[in-house]
Design an enzyme around this catalytic site. Structure first.
Site, short mmCIF file in Angstrom:
data_model
loop_
_atom_site.label_atom_id
_atom_site.label_comp_id
_atom_site.label_asym_id
_atom_site.label_seq_id
_atom_site.Cartn_x
_atom_site.Cartn_y
_atom_site.Cartn_z
N ASP A 42 5.74 3.63 0.43
CA ASP A 42 4.64 4.03 -0.45
C ASP A 42 4.78 3.38 -1.83
OD1 ASP A 42 2.36 5.32 -1.23
OD2 ASP A 42 3.27 7.29 -1.45
N HIS B 41 0.91 -5.25 -1.54
CA HIS B 41 1.13 -5.20 -0.09
C HIS B 41 1.93 -6.43 0.38
CE1 HIS B 41 -1.27 -1.66 0.17
NE2 HIS B 41 -2.43 -2.25 -0.02
N LEU C 191 18.94 -3.75 16.95
CA LEU C 191 18.06 -2.77 16.32
C LEU C 191 16.73 -2.62 17.08
CD1 LEU C 191 17.48 -1.15 13.59
CD2 LEU C 191 16.36 -3.25 12.83
C1 FPP Z 1 1.51 2.32 0.76
O1 FPP Z 1 1.14 1.79 -0.48
C2 FPP Z 1 1.65 1.30 1.78
C3 FPP Z 1 0.79 1.10 2.81
C4 FPP Z 1 -0.44 1.89 3.02
C5 FPP Z 1 1.01 0.07 3.81
C6 FPP Z 1 2.39 -0.47 3.98
C7 FPP Z 1 2.24 -1.83 4.54
C8 FPP Z 1 3.04 -2.88 4.28
C9 FPP Z 1 4.26 -2.81 3.48
C10 FPP Z 1 2.69 -4.23 4.81
C11 FPP Z 1 2.57 -4.41 6.29
C12 FPP Z 1 3.65 -3.81 7.13
C13 FPP Z 1 4.47 -4.46 7.99
C14 FPP Z 1 5.39 -3.68 8.90
C15 FPP Z 1 4.54 -5.92 8.07
P1 FPP Z 1 -0.20 2.31 -1.14
O2 FPP Z 1 -1.22 1.26 -0.97
O3 FPP Z 1 -0.57 3.64 -0.59
O4 FPP Z 1 0.28 2.42 -2.63
P2 FPP Z 1 -0.24 3.43 -3.74
O5 FPP Z 1 0.03 4.83 -3.23
O6 FPP Z 1 0.59 3.09 -4.92
O7 FPP Z 1 -1.70 3.16 -3.92
#
Ligand code: FPP
Length: 247
Positions: free
Chosen positions: A18, A35, A129
């Site tokens: 997050d 991201h 893993l």
């Molecule tokens: C939360 O940050 C993160 C996500 C919704 C997506 C996580 C995805 C990745 C790290 C990239 C793709 C994954 C893989 C496995 C390659 P948020 O956007 O909710 O952040 P915020 O709460 O600060 O707005």
């Protein structure tokens, strides 16, 4: 030499990644940059988990609720996952990493489902893993699908309703065959599970870190393992320490 602070290595670590958006916001950058940086943190975490001897690593990549984000952000996230599989699959396979995907597959778009299936198929005999990617995943949806499967078995006469127990439910979840997470980490300072592995988290240790996901690295991963090693897991019983003191 084994680091004594890491003497107890969790078999299964699950992570709610997050804070990508806030990381970018803080720097005046578009959310998509957060991201993208998040994917680099994924790569480092997979390596750190394997090196530490963790056997299962689950990453919450896209929740069933994430579809409600603006279309451009959804497109970015799907694009990053597609690119991650296309670019990294060969290396993950070389590293003997097995990939599993959990989440609802039924209505997945034709440009993503075949890739996920290919990743699972290519790596299915790997033994180091297991990397579990939670994609289009929501725990309540997963439990509802499991209950529906059991109900169909009862209707078909394969199973009696009175035979349904927690093991039968676990066996119908997307995570069937995967041990429950010992440790769940969430970054960004939020302290909730947000519909992630609700059934499987019954006895998980929870570690909430203030750092945003793009800043997550080997050091923070090992910090979380140290916090885990300092916890006293009792699974509803008494701790070994209590038993020793009580005689
Ligand atoms: C939360 O940050 C993160 C996500 C919704 C997506 C996580 C995805 C990745 C790290 C990239 C793709 C994954 C893989 C496995 C390659 P948020 O956007 O909710 O952040 P915020 O709460 O600060 O707005």
């Amino acid at each position: 030499m084994v680091n004594p602070e890491l003497a107890i290595i969790p078999q299964h670590v699950a992570i709610i990644m997050d804070g990508n958006g806030r990381w970018a916001n803080k720097r005046g950058l578009p959310r998509t940059v957060g991201h993208s940086k998040g994917v680099e943190a994924v790569r480092e975490t997979v390596r750190a988990a394997g090196d530490a001897g963790v056997k299962y690593l689950t990453l919450f990549a896209f929740s069933s609720e994430n579809w409600s984000r603006p279309e451009t952000e959804v497109r970015d996230l799907l694009g990053l996952l597609r690119r991650f599989i296309r670019q990294d699959l060969a290396e993950l396979h070389r590293e003997n990493i097995r990939i599993r995907v959990i989440g609802e597959r039924e209505k997945l778009r034709s440009d993503i489902l075949p890739l996920l299936l290919e990743a699972e198929e290519t790596t299915k005999f790997n033994t180091s893993l297991t990397l579990i990617i939670a994609f289009n995943y929501g725990a309540r949806d997963e439990i509802a699908r499991a209950v529906a499967m059991l109900a169909r078995d009862v209707e078909a006469g394969i199973l009696k309703a009175s035979e349904i127990d927690p093991d039968k439910i676990s066996a119908k979840l997307d995570t069937a065959g995967i041990p429950d997470p010992d440790l769940i980490i969430r970054t960004s300072g939020e302290e909730r599970l947000s519909n992630f592995l609700l059934w499987q988290a019954a006895y998980s240790e929870l570690v909430f870190l203030p750092d945003y996901w793009p800043d997550f690295d080997r050091k923070l991963f090992l910090d979380a393992l140290k916090i885990y090693a300092s916890r006293d897991r009792r699974f509803g019983g008494l701790s070994d320490k209590t038993i020793a003191v009580g005689g």
